[in-house]
Write a protein that holds these residues in place. Structure first.
Motif, mmCIF file in Angstrom:
data_model
loop_
_atom_site.group_PDB
_atom_site.id
_atom_site.type_symbol
_atom_site.label_atom_id
_atom_site.label_comp_id
_atom_site.label_asym_id
_atom_site.label_seq_id
_atom_site.Cartn_x
_atom_site.Cartn_y
_atom_site.Cartn_z
ATOM 1 N N LYS A 1 24.214 4.974 13.020
ATOM 2 C CA LYS A 1 23.056 5.859 13.139
ATOM 3 C C LYS A 1 22.905 6.761 11.914
ATOM 4 C CE LYS A 1 23.294 6.061 18.205
ATOM 5 N NZ LYS A 1 23.472 6.950 19.372
ATOM 6 N N ALA A 2 23.998 6.948 11.178
ATOM 7 C CA ALA A 2 23.945 7.842 10.021
ATOM 8 C C ALA A 2 23.314 7.185 8.802
ATOM 9 C CB ALA A 2 25.357 8.317 9.670
ATOM 10 N N GLN A 3 23.054 5.898 8.879
ATOM 11 C CA GLN A 3 22.511 5.181 7.722
ATOM 12 C C GLN A 3 20.999 5.387 7.612
ATOM 13 O OE1 GLN A 3 22.411 0.549 6.865
ATOM 14 N NE2 GLN A 3 24.439 1.415 6.501
ATOM 15 N N GLU A 4 20.558 5.785 6.440
ATOM 16 C CA GLU A 4 19.138 6.045 6.214
ATOM 17 C C GLU A 4 18.379 4.736 6.019
ATOM 18 O OE1 GLU A 4 16.306 8.788 3.299
ATOM 19 O OE2 GLU A 4 18.327 8.225 2.658
ATOM 20 N N TRP A 5 17.216 4.648 6.628
ATOM 21 C CA TRP A 5 16.362 3.460 6.479
ATOM 22 C C TRP A 5 14.996 3.912 5.989
ATOM 23 C CZ3 TRP A 5 16.973 -1.622 6.220
ATOM 24 C CH2 TRP A 5 15.847 -2.443 6.319
ATOM 25 N N LEU A 6 14.534 3.331 4.887
ATOM 26 C CA LEU A 6 13.239 3.686 4.305
ATOM 27 C C LEU A 6 12.219 2.625 4.659
ATOM 28 C CD1 LEU A 6 14.510 4.758 0.772
ATOM 29 C CD2 LEU A 6 14.155 6.196 2.780
ATOM 30 N N GLU A 7 11.081 3.058 5.174
ATOM 31 C CA GLU A 7 10.061 2.117 5.618
ATOM 32 C C GLU A 7 9.333 1.518 4.426
ATOM 33 O OE1 GLU A 7 9.595 1.058 8.550
ATOM 34 O OE2 GLU A 7 10.785 2.461 9.741
ATOM 35 N N GLU A 8 9.145 0.192 4.450
ATOM 36 C CA GLU A 8 8.417 -0.491 3.383
ATOM 37 C C GLU A 8 6.948 -0.119 3.358
ATOM 38 O OE1 GLU A 8 10.170 -4.704 2.241
ATOM 39 O OE2 GLU A 8 9.657 -4.587 4.348
ATOM 40 N N SER A 9 6.386 0.253 4.502
ATOM 41 C CA SER A 9 4.946 0.454 4.622
ATOM 42 C C SER A 9 4.463 1.718 3.936
ATOM 43 C CB SER A 9 4.549 0.508 6.101
ATOM 44 O OG SER A 9 5.292 1.509 6.770
ATOM 45 N N ASP A 10 5.415 2.538 3.394
ATOM 46 C CA ASP A 10 5.007 3.781 2.739
ATOM 47 C C ASP A 10 4.026 3.534 1.603
ATOM 48 O OD1 ASP A 10 6.576 5.090 4.446
ATOM 49 O OD2 ASP A 10 8.163 5.611 3.028
ATOM 50 N N GLU A 11 4.154 2.392 0.911
ATOM 51 C CA GLU A 11 3.320 2.125 -0.252
ATOM 52 C C GLU A 11 2.081 1.301 0.095
ATOM 53 O OE1 GLU A 11 7.179 1.784 -3.240
ATOM 54 O OE2 GLU A 11 5.842 0.097 -2.905
ATOM 55 N N GLU A 12 1.965 0.876 1.355
ATOM 56 C CA GLU A 12 0.923 -0.079 1.696
ATOM 57 C C GLU A 12 -0.312 0.554 2.302
ATOM 58 O OE1 GLU A 12 2.722 -2.863 4.245
ATOM 59 O OE2 GLU A 12 4.163 -3.582 2.773
ATOM 60 N N ASP A 13 -0.242 1.866 2.612
ATOM 61 C CA ASP A 13 -1.357 2.467 3.341
ATOM 62 C C ASP A 13 -2.258 3.281 2.434
ATOM 63 O OD1 ASP A 13 -2.795 2.754 5.579
ATOM 64 O OD2 ASP A 13 -1.308 3.875 6.713
ATOM 65 N N ASP A 14 -3.342 3.833 3.046
ATOM 66 C CA ASP A 14 -4.289 4.644 2.297
ATOM 67 C C ASP A 14 -3.748 6.055 2.154
ATOM 68 O OD1 ASP A 14 -6.917 3.211 4.317
ATOM 69 O OD2 ASP A 14 -5.635 2.331 2.793
ATOM 70 N N ASP A 15 -4.668 7.028 1.910
ATOM 71 C CA ASP A 15 -4.226 8.402 1.792
ATOM 72 C C ASP A 15 -4.592 9.164 3.037
ATOM 73 O OD1 ASP A 15 -6.797 8.951 -0.650
ATOM 74 O OD2 ASP A 15 -6.241 7.152 0.298
ATOM 75 N N ASP A 16 -4.187 8.694 4.202
ATOM 76 C CA ASP A 16 -4.498 9.344 5.471
ATOM 77 C C ASP A 16 -3.303 10.119 6.004
ATOM 78 O OD1 ASP A 16 -7.028 8.306 5.449
ATOM 79 O OD2 ASP A 16 -6.474 6.519 6.587
ATOM 80 N N GLY A 17 -2.326 10.442 5.159
ATOM 81 C CA GLY A 17 -1.185 11.219 5.624
ATOM 82 C C GLY A 17 0.058 10.383 5.735
ATOM 83 N N ASP A 18 1.199 11.070 5.697
ATOM 84 C CA ASP A 18 2.486 10.379 5.701
ATOM 85 C C ASP A 18 2.742 9.623 6.990
ATOM 86 O OD1 ASP A 18 4.131 13.038 3.865
ATOM 87 O OD2 ASP A 18 2.987 11.272 3.209
ATOM 88 N N GLU A 19 2.340 10.198 8.134
ATOM 89 C CA GLU A 19 2.651 9.547 9.405
ATOM 90 C C GLU A 19 1.900 8.232 9.538
ATOM 91 O OE1 GLU A 19 3.561 13.552 11.998
ATOM 92 O OE2 GLU A 19 2.226 12.004 12.763
#
Length: 588
Positions: free
Chosen positions: A494-512
Motif C-alpha cells: 500500500k505504501a507504493q506510489e502509483w501515477l495515473e497515465e491519464s494525467d496527460e490525456e485529458d483537457d484542462d477541466d481540473g486535476d480530478e
C-alpha cells in the motif's frame, strides 16, 4: 522414407518462414534500437567514470521484477542484478549489483567499473571456477515511456574474486532477445527460446545455442526430433546427470488477424538429450509426459532452480490471464510445485508447519467444531494424494477495483476452510495469525534461487485492476523441513506510489477529471461516492464480522452496485459487497 522426407521438408519450410519473420522484425526495429542505443551509450559513459570497486552497506534493493537472483558458488551470499520497475507513468531499468549476506541478513551494493548497461529479463548462471563466476546473457532495455525496446545479445562475465566485469565478445552469438532461458550443462551454457519485440512486430524463438566455457565460442545446435514451439519465459533445467535439459511451459503470442494478437500459455514438456562426445556429440528433442499432480497452466512463474543435487526442480507462482469480451483479469498464484526429474513426476509442495503451530490449529478447530471435529494431523495422514484445492480470494481496493487471487492450499486445509464462509471468519477471529502459516503473496515474475537447501524468493509483481504493484520482499523456505516460510524482508504494497497515465490525456477541466478522463457527470458521482465513503456504517462494540455483514448488507450491496454499474451480474456484486464490508471491518 516418403513420410520422413515430407516431415523434414516441412521443418525446413518452417525455419525459412521464421528466418523471414526475424529479418522483417529486425528491419522494423532497427530504427527504434538506434534511438535507444544513444540512451544506453549515455549510461555507459557514466559507468565508465567508475575507476575502482566500491562496496557499500545499504538498505534492501528497491522493488523490481525480471531481475536475476543467483547463489554465490563459494560463499553464503546471494547476487541480485538488474531488473525493472514501472510506477504507472515511467519505466525504470537497472544495472545495479547487490550482495545479500545470508547469515547477517544484510545487503551490500557493489559499484564495479564498466558494468553491463541497464536491463531486465536477462539470464544469469553461476560457475564454480576461478574464485566464482557469474555469466550473464541478453535481456532488454526499454524507453522511459515503455513504447520502444532494445534487445541485447551481449555476453558478460562477472569475476567474483577479485570483483571485475568483463564483456566476452565471441562470434556466432544468438540474436538479441529477452525472456530466454540459460542453464549450465557440464562445460557449456545452453540458451533456448526468448522473444524480440518492436513497436509493430514481434517474434518468438525456439532455437538452441551453446557457449563453450573452454573455447569461448558459440554454436547453434541443430537437434533432431520434434521440439517445443517458439516461446519465452519457460522453465528450463539441466538433468541430474547433465546429459541434457528439460523445458516446460512458457508463453508466446501470435497474430491471428490483422492487429489482433492471441497469447498462448504452454504446458507441454520436452527433453533435449545429448549423445556422443565433443565434436561427435548429437542432440535430440523428445516429448515428455510427466505424471503426478501438475501445476495449473500459467505464465510468469519462477522456476528452473535445481534442488537436491539436481534431482528436482521447482516452480513458484505465476499468473493466468482470463480474457473475455470486456475485461482482462489476471489470476495470480503463490503455490509451489516440485518436479522430480528422475521419477518424471510433479507434486505440490505442502507446508507442514511447526509442531507448535499444528497444535494451535488443531486446538482451535476442536474448539470450533466440537467432538465431531477432525484434527489436521489426522486429516493429513488419511488424505489421498490429490491436487491442491484452489481458494479464490477477492480484494477490493479503495477505488472499487476488484483483484482476484487464486491460492493453492493442501487438501486437508482446503476442505475445512471451504465448508462455510462464516466458519472461516469465526476461526480467523478466534485463532488469529497462529491459525495459518505465513506465505508470500501471490505474484508473477519473481526471482528465486536455492542455497544451502533453502529456497530464497525476492520481489515480483501483482496487479490490482490497472495498477501494478512491484514487490521488494524476501522470503526463505527450508526445502528439507518444508515447515514454514521465513520472512527476511517485509514490504507494505500500500505504501507504493502509483501515477495515473491519464494525467496527460485529458483537457484542462481540473486535476480530478484529468486523472480518470471522465465526464462532469461521472466526476460528480465520484465526489458523492467519496463523501459517502466517510459515512460507512460503523462497527459496533464487540460486533463480529458475520453480524456486521448481516446488519449492513443492504448498504454494501447498494455501494457495490453503484461502483460496478447496473450491468454487473448480481452474483459478482454480492461477492464484491461482502469483500468491501470485510475490508472496512478489518480496518476499524
Amino acid at each position: 522414407m516418403g513420410k520422413k522426407g515430407k516431415k523434414e521438408k516441412k521443418v525446413k519450410g518452417a525455419e525459412k518462414t521464421a528466418a523471414k519473420m526475424e529479418k522483417k522484425v529486425s528491419k522494423r526495429s532497427k530504427r527504434e534500437e538506434e534511438d535507444l542505443e544513444a540512451l544506453i551509450a549515455e549510461f555507459q559513459q557514466l559507468d565508465a567514470k567508475k575507476t575502482q570497486v566500491v562496496e557499500t552497506t545499504c538498505p534492501p534493493p528497491s522493488p523490481r521484477l525480471n531481475a536475476s537472483l543467483s547463489a554465490h558458488p563459494e560463499k553464503d551470499e546471494l547476487i541480485l542484478f538488474g531488473g525493472e520497475f514501472f510506477n504507472g507513468k515511467k519505466t525504470y531499468l537497472y544495472n545495479d549489483l547487490f550482495l545479500y549476506n545470508i547469515k547477517k541478513n544484510t545487503w551490500m551494493k557493489l559499484d564495479i567499473p564498466n558494468p553491463p548497461p541497464p536491463r531486465c529479463a536477462h539470464q544469469a548462471v553461476v560457475v564454480a571456477q576461478g574464485g566464482g563466476q557469474l555469466w550473464l546473457f541478453g535481456g532488454e532495455f526499454a524507453s522511459p515511456d515503455g513504447e520502444q525496446f532494445y534487445h541485447y545479445k551481449d555476453l558478460w562475465l562477472l569475476h567474483l574474486n577479485p570483483l571485475k566485469w568483463e564483456q566476452i565478445k565471441a562470434p556466432g552469438a544468438p540474436s538479441g532477445r529477452s525472456g530466454h532461458r540459460m542453464v549450465l550443462c557440464k562445460r557449456q551454457l545452453l540458451v533456448f527460446g526468448g522473444f524480440h519485440e518492436s513497436t509493430r512486430d514481434y517474434i518468438y524463438y525456439n532455437d538452441v545455442h551453446c557457449f563453450s566455457l573452454d573455447s569461448f565460442s558459440w554454436t547453434r545446435l541443430a537437434p533432431s526430433g520434434s521440439g517445443p514451439g517458439p516461446r519465452s519465459a519457460c522453465l528450463m533445467t539441466a538433468t541430474s546427470d547433465h546429459s541434457g535439459i528439460i523445458v516446460y511451459g512458457g508463453y508466446s503470442k501470435s497474430r491471428a488477424k490483422k492487429d489482433v494478437d492471441k497469447g498462448t500459455i504452454h504446458s507441454d514438456m520436452f527433453l533435449l538429450k545429448r549423445d556422443g562426445k565433443d565434436d561427435q556429440e548429437k542432440w535430440a528433442w523428445s516429448r515428455v509426459s510427466p505424471g503426478g499432480v501438475k501445476p495449473v497452466p500459467r505464465s510468469g512463474f519462477t522456476g528452473g532452480v535445481c534442488v537436491s543435487a539436481g534431482a528436482r526442480t521447482l516452480l513458484f507462482g505465476g499468473v493466468c490471464d482470463d480474457e473475455d469480451e470486456e475485461t482482462l483479469e489476471g489470476d495470480f498464484f503463490n503455490d509451489l510445485y516440485l518436479y522430480d526429474i528422475t521419477k518424471n513426476r510433479w507434486h505440490p509442495a505442502k507446508l507442514k508447519g511447526t509442531k507448535s503451530e499444528r497444535k494451535k490449529r488443531r486446538r482451535g478447530r476442536r474448539a470450533g467444531d466440537g467432538d465431531g471435529g477432525q484434527s489436521e494431523e489426522t486429516a493429513e495422514d488419511s488424505a489421498s494424494p490429490q491436487e491442491p484445492t484452489e481458494i479464490i480470494k477477492e480484494i477490493v481496493t479503495e477505488d472499487g477495483t476488484v483483484m482476484t487471487i487464486r491460492e493453492a492450499v493442501p487438501v486437508a486445509r482446503a476442505e475445512s476452510e471451504s465448508e462455510e464462509e462464516e466458519d472461516e471468519e469465526e476461526e480467523d477471529e478466534e485463532e488469529g495469525a497462529a491459525a495459518s502459516l505465513v506465505e508470500p503473496c501471490a505474484r508473477s515474475n519473481a526471482m528465486a534461487t536455492v542455497k544451502g537447501g533453502r529456497l530464497y524468493l525476492y520481489g515480483g509483481m501483482f496487479e490490482v485492476g490497472d495498477k501494478q504493484v512491484t514487490l521488494a520482499d524476501l522470503y526463505s523456505l527450508d526445502l528439507h523441513k518444508m515447515d514454514k516460510w521465513d520472512v527476511l524482508q517485509e514490504m507494505d504494497p500500500k505504501a507504493q506510489e502509483w501515477l495515473e497515465e491519464s494525467d496527460e490525456e485529458d483537457d484542462d477541466d481540473g486535476d480530478e477529471e484529468a486523472r480518470g478522463g471522465e465526464s462532469d457527470e461521472e466526476s460528480e458521482e465520484e465526489e458523492s461516492e467519496s463523501e459517502e465513503e466517510g459515512d460507512h456504517p460503523c462497527v459496533q462494540a464487540g460486533e463480529s464480522l458475520e453480524a456486521y455483514q448481516h446488519r449492513t448488507e443492504a448498504y454494501w450491496l447498494k455501494l457495490a452496485r453503484t461502483n460496478m454499474g447496473q450491468d454487473a451480474k448480481d452474483k459478482k456484486v454480492q461477492k464484491v459487497a461482502v469483500a468491501m464490508a470485510k475490508v472496512f471491518y478489518e480496518d476499524q
